[in-house]
Design a protein around this motif. Structure first.
Motif, PDB file in Angstrom:
ATOM      1  N   GLY A 164       3.922  15.545  29.378  1.00 59.01           N
ATOM      2  CA  GLY A 164       2.649  16.218  29.159  1.00 59.01           C
ATOM      3  C   GLY A 164       2.312  17.195  30.272  1.00 59.01           C
ATOM      4  O   GLY A 164       2.778  17.067  31.404  1.00 59.01           O
ATOM      5  N   VAL A 165       1.484  18.175  29.957  1.00 59.62           N
ATOM      6  CA  VAL A 165       1.064  19.189  30.921  1.00 59.62           C
ATOM      7  C   VAL A 165      -0.373  18.909  31.336  1.00 59.62           C
ATOM      8  O   VAL A 165      -1.266  18.800  30.492  1.00 59.62           O
ATOM      9  CB  VAL A 165       1.153  20.603  30.310  1.00 59.62           C
ATOM     10  N   GLY A 166      -0.603  18.768  32.645  1.00 59.94           N
ATOM     11  CA  GLY A 166      -1.953  18.575  33.148  1.00 59.94           C
ATOM     12  C   GLY A 166      -2.635  17.370  32.533  1.00 59.94           C
ATOM     13  O   GLY A 166      -2.119  16.254  32.561  1.00 59.94           O
ATOM     14  N   CYS A 167      -3.815  17.611  31.945  1.00 55.46           N
ATOM     15  CA  CYS A 167      -4.612  16.538  31.353  1.00 55.46           C
ATOM     16  C   CYS A 167      -4.202  16.214  29.921  1.00 55.46           C
ATOM     17  O   CYS A 167      -4.749  15.281  29.313  1.00 55.46           O
ATOM     18  CB  CYS A 167      -6.093  16.923  31.367  1.00 55.46           C
ATOM     19  N   GLU A 168      -3.259  16.949  29.393  1.00 53.27           N
ATOM     20  CA  GLU A 168      -2.878  16.825  27.988  1.00 53.27           C
ATOM     21  C   GLU A 168      -2.441  15.407  27.628  1.00 53.27           C
ATOM     22  O   GLU A 168      -1.498  14.863  28.194  1.00 53.27           O
ATOM     23  CB  GLU A 168      -1.735  17.791  27.677  1.00 53.27           C
ATOM     24  N   GLY A 169      -3.147  14.793  26.689  1.00 53.81           N
ATOM     25  CA  GLY A 169      -2.763  13.491  26.163  1.00 53.81           C
ATOM     26  C   GLY A 169      -3.000  12.320  27.083  1.00 53.81           C
ATOM     27  O   GLY A 169      -2.669  11.176  26.732  1.00 53.81           O
ATOM     28  N   ALA A 170      -3.568  12.539  28.272  1.00 54.99           N
ATOM     29  CA  ALA A 170      -3.788  11.438  29.217  1.00 54.99           C
ATOM     30  C   ALA A 170      -5.009  10.630  28.814  1.00 54.99           C
ATOM     31  O   ALA A 170      -6.030  11.178  28.400  1.00 54.99           O
ATOM     32  CB  ALA A 170      -3.961  11.980  30.627  1.00 54.99           C
ATOM     33  N   ARG A 171      -4.908   9.290  28.957  1.00 57.12           N
ATOM     34  CA  ARG A 171      -6.008   8.393  28.611  1.00 57.12           C
ATOM     35  C   ARG A 171      -6.276   7.439  29.766  1.00 57.12           C
ATOM     36  O   ARG A 171      -5.342   6.942  30.414  1.00 57.12           O
ATOM     37  CB  ARG A 171      -5.665   7.563  27.361  1.00 57.12           C
ATOM     38  N   LEU A 172      -7.557   7.152  30.014  1.00 57.30           N
ATOM     39  CA  LEU A 172      -7.963   6.197  31.036  1.00 57.30           C
ATOM     40  C   LEU A 172      -8.380   4.909  30.324  1.00 57.30           C
ATOM     41  O   LEU A 172      -9.308   4.903  29.516  1.00 57.30           O
ATOM     42  CB  LEU A 172      -9.134   6.759  31.848  1.00 57.30           C
ATOM     43  N   LEU A 173      -7.668   3.802  30.618  1.00 55.16           N
ATOM     44  CA  LEU A 173      -7.842   2.568  29.867  1.00 55.16           C
ATOM     45  C   LEU A 173      -8.094   1.381  30.787  1.00 55.16           C
ATOM     46  O   LEU A 173      -7.523   1.308  31.892  1.00 55.16           O
ATOM     47  CB  LEU A 173      -6.584   2.283  29.027  1.00 55.16           C
ATOM     48  N   THR A 174      -8.930   0.459  30.331  1.00 54.72           N
ATOM     49  CA  THR A 174      -9.060  -0.819  31.009  1.00 54.72           C
ATOM     50  C   THR A 174      -7.815  -1.645  30.698  1.00 54.72           C
ATOM     51  O   THR A 174      -7.022  -1.294  29.817  1.00 54.72           O
ATOM     52  CB  THR A 174     -10.302  -1.568  30.537  1.00 54.72           C
ATOM     53  N   ALA A 175      -7.649  -2.763  31.412  1.00 53.23           N
ATOM     54  CA  ALA A 175      -6.483  -3.625  31.173  1.00 53.23           C
ATOM     55  C   ALA A 175      -6.449  -4.096  29.723  1.00 53.23           C
ATOM     56  O   ALA A 175      -5.377  -4.140  29.093  1.00 53.23           O
ATOM     57  CB  ALA A 175      -6.512  -4.808  32.125  1.00 53.23           C
ATOM     58  N   GLU A 176      -7.613  -4.447  29.180  1.00 51.85           N
ATOM     59  CA  GLU A 176      -7.665  -4.918  27.790  1.00 51.85           C
ATOM     60  C   GLU A 176      -7.331  -3.783  26.824  1.00 51.85           C
ATOM     61  O   GLU A 176      -6.566  -3.970  25.866  1.00 51.85           O
ATOM     62  CB  GLU A 176      -9.057  -5.473  27.485  1.00 51.85           C
ATOM     63  N   GLN A 177      -7.902  -2.615  27.058  1.00 55.75           N
ATOM     64  CA  GLN A 177      -7.604  -1.465  26.206  1.00 55.75           C
ATOM     65  C   GLN A 177      -6.131  -1.093  26.283  1.00 55.75           C
ATOM     66  O   GLN A 177      -5.508  -0.761  25.271  1.00 55.75           O
ATOM     67  CB  GLN A 177      -8.465  -0.270  26.623  1.00 55.75           C
TER      68      GLN A 177
END
Length: 329
Positions: A164-177
């Motif tokens: 991925g490029v930069g922020c593309e497709g990045a996700r911030l998740l909790t351990a449960e998520q």
């Protein structure tokens, strides 16, 4: 020198598809900056690929533009490459796009103002880049494949495409998520995972050639967390720093570890509270920050990239001006 310029978003990479407005604006800004710098140089003849839906940049004549409406640019490129002395693509690493363009140019024996294809492949793979950081003893955000074990990691995690490029497709998740997302992921080899680290998003703009590196500017990235993802809102180019030697040292090590790096390269990193940092990824192409570098430090960046063809850029003294680039999306 005849130079073929191809910015992927505005140049026909999305022919047959809807043009993403935000990416079109960012790509257009980089393209406009590059064209202005090249136009300022004597002896340069330009050919610029342009999506039929995009407005012609005001620095170009109609004769310099090749309108693109065919969905497969690979049918157009070989003929254009055969009529040029040098190829300057601006394209994402995602899905091997930048690497493919470099290989097409190599097959046509056209010099390209990019790193070599093997180096592009490493930079496009966040795991491979992380291994280079570690091999050179550079501080880096820990990076693992989605198939690895994460029992020793605590807190929130960032999942992003391996290319991925930069922020593309990045996700911030909790351990449960993360556990739920991982169980539902159908293509685990396509993603990498990093611990969420507190820090100030930053980048380095640099030139590389012949196993050497030259720091141009230190930049701050304006990134927000939006709906569980990340969005780049802009950047501050050439911010004041206490010492440039730390960052030049990082670049020197990257130049040794990846001697095929060439031309303008952006390096993303996080500035930590102790004044140090952790590297994230290498962008072996023009980046959004490029649009402000020349104005900020008082040089023609494109001219210096062309000088790298002969070995090294000329000496330049950096100015102290900071330039803000804001994206309206």
């Amino acid at each position: 020198m005849k130079i073929l310029v191809f910015e992927y978003i505005t140049g026909g990479g999305f022919a047959g598809q809807s043009l993403p407005a935000g990416l079109e604006a960012e790509g257009g800004l980089m393209l406009q900056t590059l064209l202005q710098e090249l136009k300022a140089l004597p002896g340069i003849e330009l050919t610029v690929m342009l999506d039929s839906r995009c407005q012609r940049p005001n620095v170009l004549t109609e004769a310099e533009v090749v309108r693109v409406n065919h969905p497969d640019i690979r049918t157009i490129l070989p003929k254009l490459l055969n009529a040029t002395d040098c190829f300057w693509p601006i394209a994402p690493e995602t899905d091997g796009i930048l690497h493919t363009l470099a290989e097409i140019a190599a097959a046509n024996r056209t010099p390209t103002l990019l790193s070599d294809p093997a180096t592009l492949a490493v930079c496009a793979d966040k795991l491979a880049s992380y291994r280079v950081f570690c091999t050179r003893g550079l501080p880096a955000v820990p990076t693992r494949s989605l198939v690895d074990d994460f029992a020793d990691w605590r807190g929130r995690l960032v999942v992003k495409p391996v290319d991925g490029v930069g922020c593309e497709g990045a996700r911030l998740l909790t351990a449960e998520q993360f556990s739920d997302w991982r169980n539902r992921c159908s293509d685990p080899m396509r993603y990498v995972v990093q611990p969420y680290c507190e820090g100030r998003p930053s980048s380095l703009s640099a030139l590389f050639a012949g196993g050497r590196a030259w720091l141009l500017s230190v930049n701050r990235q304006l990134i927000e967390v939006v709906d569980g993802g990340f969005a780049l809102r802009g950047c501050r180019v050439n911010v004041a720093v206490a010492s440039r030697s730390l960052y030049q040292g990082w670049l020197d090590q990257l130049a040794v570890g990846l001697p095929g790096l060439f031309g303008y390269v952006g390096v993303d990193w996080l500035e930590t509270a102790d004044g140090g940092g952790q590297l994230l990824e290498i962008n072996p192409r023009l980046t959004s920050s490029y649009a402000g570098v020349g104005q900020a430090i008082g040089i023609n960046v494109a001219e210096q990239v062309l000088r790298c063809l002969d070995g090294v850029p000329e000496s330049f003294q950096t100015d102290s001006q900071t330039v803000d680039i804001i994206f309206n999306h």
